[in-house]
Design an enzyme around this catalytic site. Structure first.
Site, PDB file in Angstrom:
ATOM      1  N   ASP A  74       0.723  -1.391   0.026  1.00  0.00           N
ATOM      2  CA  ASP A  74       0.089   0.117  -0.096  1.00  0.00           C
ATOM      3  C   ASP A  74       0.885   1.073   0.053  1.00  0.00           C
ATOM      4  O   ASP A  74       0.562   2.338   0.614  1.00  0.00           O
ATOM      5  CB  ASP A  74      -0.928  -0.126   1.194  1.00  0.00           C
ATOM      6  CG  ASP A  74      -2.055   0.876   1.003  1.00  0.00           C
ATOM      7  OD1 ASP A  74      -2.366   1.421   0.101  1.00  0.00           O
ATOM      8  OD2 ASP A  74      -2.450   1.346   2.250  1.00  0.00           O
TER       9      ASP A  74
ATOM     10  N   CYS B 152     -17.125   7.575   2.500  1.00  0.00           N
ATOM     11  CA  CYS B 152     -16.875   6.506   3.358  1.00  0.00           C
ATOM     12  C   CYS B 152     -16.401   6.820   4.749  1.00  0.00           C
ATOM     13  O   CYS B 152     -15.355   7.629   4.967  1.00  0.00           O
ATOM     14  CB  CYS B 152     -15.548   5.532   2.692  1.00  0.00           C
ATOM     15  SG  CYS B 152     -15.144   4.112   3.517  1.00  0.00           S
TER      16      CYS B 152
ATOM     17  N   SER C 263     -14.106   5.568   6.623  1.00  0.00           N
ATOM     18  CA  SER C 263     -12.542   5.250   6.776  1.00  0.00           C
ATOM     19  C   SER C 263     -11.960   6.527   5.907  1.00  0.00           C
ATOM     20  O   SER C 263     -10.940   7.046   6.644  1.00  0.00           O
ATOM     21  CB  SER C 263     -12.266   3.983   6.092  1.00  0.00           C
ATOM     22  OG  SER C 263     -12.555   2.940   6.764  1.00  0.00           O
TER      23      SER C 263
ATOM     24  N   CYS D  51     -13.471   2.295   9.903  1.00  0.00           N
ATOM     25  CA  CYS D  51     -14.850   1.571  10.054  1.00  0.00           C
ATOM     26  C   CYS D  51     -14.757   0.046   9.513  1.00  0.00           C
ATOM     27  O   CYS D  51     -14.126  -0.175   8.431  1.00  0.00           O
ATOM     28  CB  CYS D  51     -15.931   2.281   9.448  1.00  0.00           C
ATOM     29  SG  CYS D  51     -17.713   1.504   8.945  1.00  0.00           S
TER      30      CYS D  51
END
Length: 379
Positions: free
Chosen positions: A139, A219, A221, A246
């Protein structure tokens, strides 16, 4: 005379080495993600990436791993479970006085853990074939890790856009090792969500706008982690007590009945982050925030956004003088934080008025009954 490299055997060895390094599964795929390019472009065109401008800045490079490491022929995709024992999902989410941190962020920053293991895996491959070039990613670069994981056979893409696996659900991290060897590739798994839309219907903010498509701007997150400025007011009541990320779309997913617990000590929850009282968290100064979140993924949002998120959660908590005092104590520290504190105080004011009404209702009912019976009003 040197013997030719047995790529089939090497691929098997790589998977075994991966398991010995703590990965739960290793798959291999080629670098062709051309089918993903129009989907990615459509997602960007609709501005679903929000303030994550780096998503657009790198353009289609995200779908072209061979541009990240010239000469790349294969992607070795890995997954590692992170679900901690006694995750306490329900008990934390159902108690609005506690702060809920997404379960992936309770322990050490997964980027460091996976990247170190991937580097070791690359070193083991290099011992077998000295001329190999590789590069690990977790990531940390413009790469479409989920489509690669699906192509490598680690699972299929769920309607929430996460990778699902029959034996492990979705509670795992992904990582990639780009390599310039023509290793044999694995077969993708068939999609097995069927007609289930539980993740879509349960999302508090309606962020899953259609199957497999998430509008990041909605979202939780994104709102609590990626968004740098003020959280839009319309979403604040929907965030509840989620102060970092979340898990709702994963919690509702039937495949997560098969979720596997992690045995990695690095992913064990830190006590200060596991179901902490909101008022205690809001009292942390920056030094304590940095100390508690050292080596944690949470640290990257910074103390200010941490306080912003907690202020919203305190606004969503039941009315309490302790909440009022905690919120008021930080007024004047920062204009953006003040905006969220004033909103939270207004929510607390509304809840206090609602509480007063609820207290009065039984008294009013007794008074009505007394009048109807012709009894003295203090009966």
């Amino acid at each position: 005379m040197s013997h030719p490299l047995d790529l089939q055997q090497l691929a098997q060895d790589i998977k075994q080495w991966g398991l010995s390094l703590g990965f739960q599964q290793v798959g291999i795929c080629d670098t062709d993600l051309s089918l993903e390019e129009p989907r990615l472009q459509a997602w960007l065109d609709k501005q679903y990436h929000g303030e994550m401008e780096w998503m657009a800045r790198h353009g289609m490079m995200r779908a072209r791993p061979h541009e990240l490491l010239p000469g790349t022929l294969r992607v070795i995709s890995v997954r590692m479970n992170y679900l901690p024992a006694k995750a306490a999902f329900a008990s934390t989410l159902k108690n609005p006085r506690l702060g809920y941190v997404s379960r992936y962020a309770l322990g050490r920053d997964y980027h460091k853990v996976l990247r170190n293991r991937l580097k070791k895996l690359g070193d083991l491959i290099r011992e077998r074939c000295e001329t190999v070039n590789f590069r690990p990613f977790v990531d940390s670069a413009p790469i479409l890790e989920r489509p690669l994981a699906a192509k490598a056979g680690l699972g299929w893409t769920g309607k929430h856009s996460l990778i699902l696996n029959r034996e492990a659900g979705s509670w795992f991290f992904l990582g990639e090792l780009l390599i310039d060897l023509p290793l044999p590739v694995d077969r993708p798994q068939e999609e097995q969500c069927g007609r289930c839309v539980a993740c879509i219907t349960t999302c508090p903010t309606g962020a899953i706008v259609e199957p497999y498509v998430v509008d990041a701007r909605r979202c939780i997150s994104y709102l609590t982690i990626e968004l740098e400025g003020a959280i839009p007011e319309a979403f604040r009541p929907l965030i509840g007590n989620r102060i970092y990320g979340c898990d709702d779309c994963q919690l509702i997913c039937p495949w997560n009945r098969f979720g596997q617990l992690s045995d990695e000590d690095d992913f064990s929850p830190r006590a200060a982050l596991h179901a902490p009282p909101l008022t205690e968290l809001f009292a942390w100064d920056e030094a304590k925030f940095l100390r508690v979140t050292e080596g944690s993924a949470i640290r990257r949002i910074g103390h200010l956004r941490w306080l912003r998120n907690i202020a919203v959660a305190l606004g969503n908590a039941p009315w309490d003088t302790e909440n009022i005092a905690a919120l008021s104590s930080r007024l004047g520290e920062n204009p953006m934080l003040d905006e969220h504190i004033h909103w939270a105080l207004e929510q607390q004011k509304i809840k206090r008025a609602e509480n007063a009404i609820e207290v009065q209702r039984p008294q009013q009912k007794r008074l009505v009954r007394a009048i109807e019976k012709g009894l003295p009003r203090d009966a």
